[in-house]
Design a protein around this motif. Structure first.
Motif, PDB file in Angstrom:
ATOM      1  N   ALA A 277       0.869  -1.188   0.072  1.00 57.83           N
ATOM      2  CA  ALA A 277      -0.160  -0.042  -0.091  1.00 57.83           C
ATOM      3  C   ALA A 277       0.749   1.079   0.171  1.00 57.83           C
ATOM      4  CB  ALA A 277      -1.121  -0.020   1.179  1.00 57.83           C
TER       5      ALA A 277
ATOM      6  N   ARG B 157      -6.312  -0.354  -3.337  1.00 57.75           N
ATOM      7  CA  ARG B 157      -4.921   0.411  -3.414  1.00 57.75           C
ATOM      8  C   ARG B 157      -3.590   0.104  -4.217  1.00 57.75           C
ATOM      9  NH1 ARG B 157      -2.435   4.321  -4.221  1.00 57.75           N
ATOM     10  NH2 ARG B 157      -1.690   5.832  -2.938  1.00 57.75           N
TER      11      ARG B 157
ATOM     12  N   ALA C   6      -7.190   7.001  -6.922  1.00 52.65           N
ATOM     13  CA  ALA C   6      -5.921   6.562  -6.313  1.00 52.65           C
ATOM     14  C   ALA C   6      -4.814   6.421  -7.459  1.00 52.65           C
ATOM     15  CB  ALA C   6      -5.953   5.361  -5.407  1.00 52.65           C
TER      16      ALA C   6
END
Length: 466
Positions: free
Chosen positions: A135, A167, A196
């Motif tokens: 992440a 993510r 993202a």
């Protein structure tokens, strides 16, 4: 553990949440101090059982565990974590005698292992590497999400796992297939993946493949030139061109007509679109996210969905849980919607009465989050008091609540179903069933008597005729 350290790990993931597991109080205290000083948020527990309990409460970004733990050891803990949170990185701390086990664990998916005594800087570096892979960034506090996921309201560990995987895949252009029942929030998750990703500054466009007639869907997706058909009085840029550089969500992809599936596959393979009526192909750079509530595997088996298109779309699969499997989110979502809708209806509402929240939490929710929003909007529109009462919620639900068992009732039901399952598996052979349950025969007979179970009922020769 060496006193040398570096702040570089903290700059990689300044507020990542780490779950640390060690039955040695001194080691646990030292690790907590070291990791907190490096900028991490640390939860410390002393057993595998406590670690799994904590994982149900809040999904961390990384687990750091000793191999030698009381009861279930660190390797068994890793297996449990991998079963429930496949993308959660785990680092093991091991003594010299357990190095072979640790090496085997890395082959099964443990990120790495460190032998005791270990260097402090080395530990921080390994943690930073694991977090960077799993992440790239982390929320500062529980309940305070980053901008990319701000529309998703949740404290569920199931949703936390889906978000962590989202993510991770957001940084690539891999096609994503979102699965889940209608109303679970697939479009919101698609938007979060887009926000993202490096494509965040470009368009995000969603189209429902089942809501547009087949004759219009091709033009909507690929565009057309003037005169391509009777009503084509002007050229039209399709959604693939409109989303160029960004992300296109093909919602309800399972409802796409077969003829269009062939044309979509060609676009995905060649990265060009040819508008209706045109002889020229136009290059497009689009990240594809598709979503469905249908069983595409069954649709493929029935010849309703092309296998080659399925594998092109399904590079990564994310599954959203139904609202009934994330009931801890219902009060959060209900109050969030209430605040939002109170402004819309110009109402001064302070919240739900306790019994009203209980009714919401135990409702069946076949329509998932979309249905919850509808219910909250209805009570918001009709409420005449600051506190939304139970009666108004019951009227809006129009469906029976799910029975919530007491702990004793749930334990009793599980025990009975477990015994029945074992006896079915062994055709009523009590010795075999007791061995599978890791209990002696006397105790197993006592449990059977408690639940009114007789071995003869499970004998194969007593099975009903086909």
């Amino acid at each position: 553990m060496s006193d040398s350290s570096t702040s570089s790990a903290a700059t990689v993931a300044p507020a990542a949440h780490l779950l640390v597991v060690d039955d040695d109080p001194d080691m646990l205290r030292l690790l907590t101090i070291r990791l907190t000083a490096a900028g991490y948020r640390v939860t410390a527990v002393t057993s595998a059982e406590a670690a799994m309990t904590q994982l149900h409460i809040e999904r961390p970004h990384l687990v750091l565990s000793d191999v030698q733990l009381p009861g279930r050891d660190g390797l068994a803990l890793f297996d449990d974590i991998r079963a429930q949170h496949p993308s959660l990185p785990v680092i093991l701390l091991t003594a010299h005698g357990t190095i072979p086990d640790a090496v085997e664990a890395t082959e099964r998916g443990v990120f790495t292992y460190l032998t005791k005594p270990f260097d402090g800087k080395g530990l921080l570096d390994k943690i930073a590497q694991a977090l960077a892979l799993s992440a790239p960034s982390h929320p500062a506090r529980r309940g305070s999400p980053e901008a990319w996921q701000h529309q998703i309201i949740s404290r569920s560990s199931r949703m936390a796992e889906a978000l962590a995987e989202a993510r991770m895949i957001s940084q690539s252009d891999a096609s994503v297939l979102l699965r889940g029942e209608s109303g679970t929030g697939k479009e919101l998750l698609a938007q979060a993946i887009h926000q993202a990703s490096p494509r965040a500054g470009k368009p995000f466009i969603a189209v429902n493949c089942g809501a547009i007639p087949e004759a219009l869907l091709e033009s909507e997706l690929f565009g057309h030139v003037k005169g391509a058909f009777t009503d084509a009085v002007a050229s039209h840029k399709g959604l693939f061109q409109a989303a160029d550089g960004g992300t296109l969500l093909l919602d309800e992809i399972g409802d796409m007509p077969p003829a269009l599936q062939v044309k979509l596959l060609r676009v995905l393979q060649e990265r060009v679109v040819r508008p209706l009526g045109s002889s020229q192909s136009i290059p497009v750079d689009v990240r594809i996210i598709s979503a469905t509530h249908r069983d595409l595997d069954a649709a493929m088996a029935e010849g309703q969905f092309r296998a080659d298109l399925y594998y092109r779309l399904n590079v990564v699969t994310l599954t959203l849980p139904p609202l009934s499997e994330r009931r801890e989110d219902i009060p959060l979502l209900a109050n969030h919607f209430l605040i939002k809708l109170a402004n819309k209806y110009d109402k001064r509402l302070s919240g739900f009465a306790p019994e009203a929240i209980k009714a919401l939490t135990t409702a069946a929710w076949p329509g998932n989050v979309r249905q919850l929003y509808n219910v909250v909007e209805q009570v918001c529109a009709l409420s005449t008091t600051p506190l939304v009462p139970l009666a108004l919620v019951q009227r809006a639900l129009r469906s029976p609540s799910v029975q919530v068992l007491t702990f004793a009732e749930a334990k009793q039901r599980f025990e009975r179903d477990y015994l029945v399952g074992l006896l079915k598996l062994t055709d009523g052979n009590v010795a075999d069933a007791a061995r599978l349950a890791d209990r002696n025969r006397t105790e197993f007979y006592r449990l059977m008597q408690k639940h009114g179970l007789t071995p003869g009922h499970f004998k194969a020769d007593n099975a009903p005729a086909a």
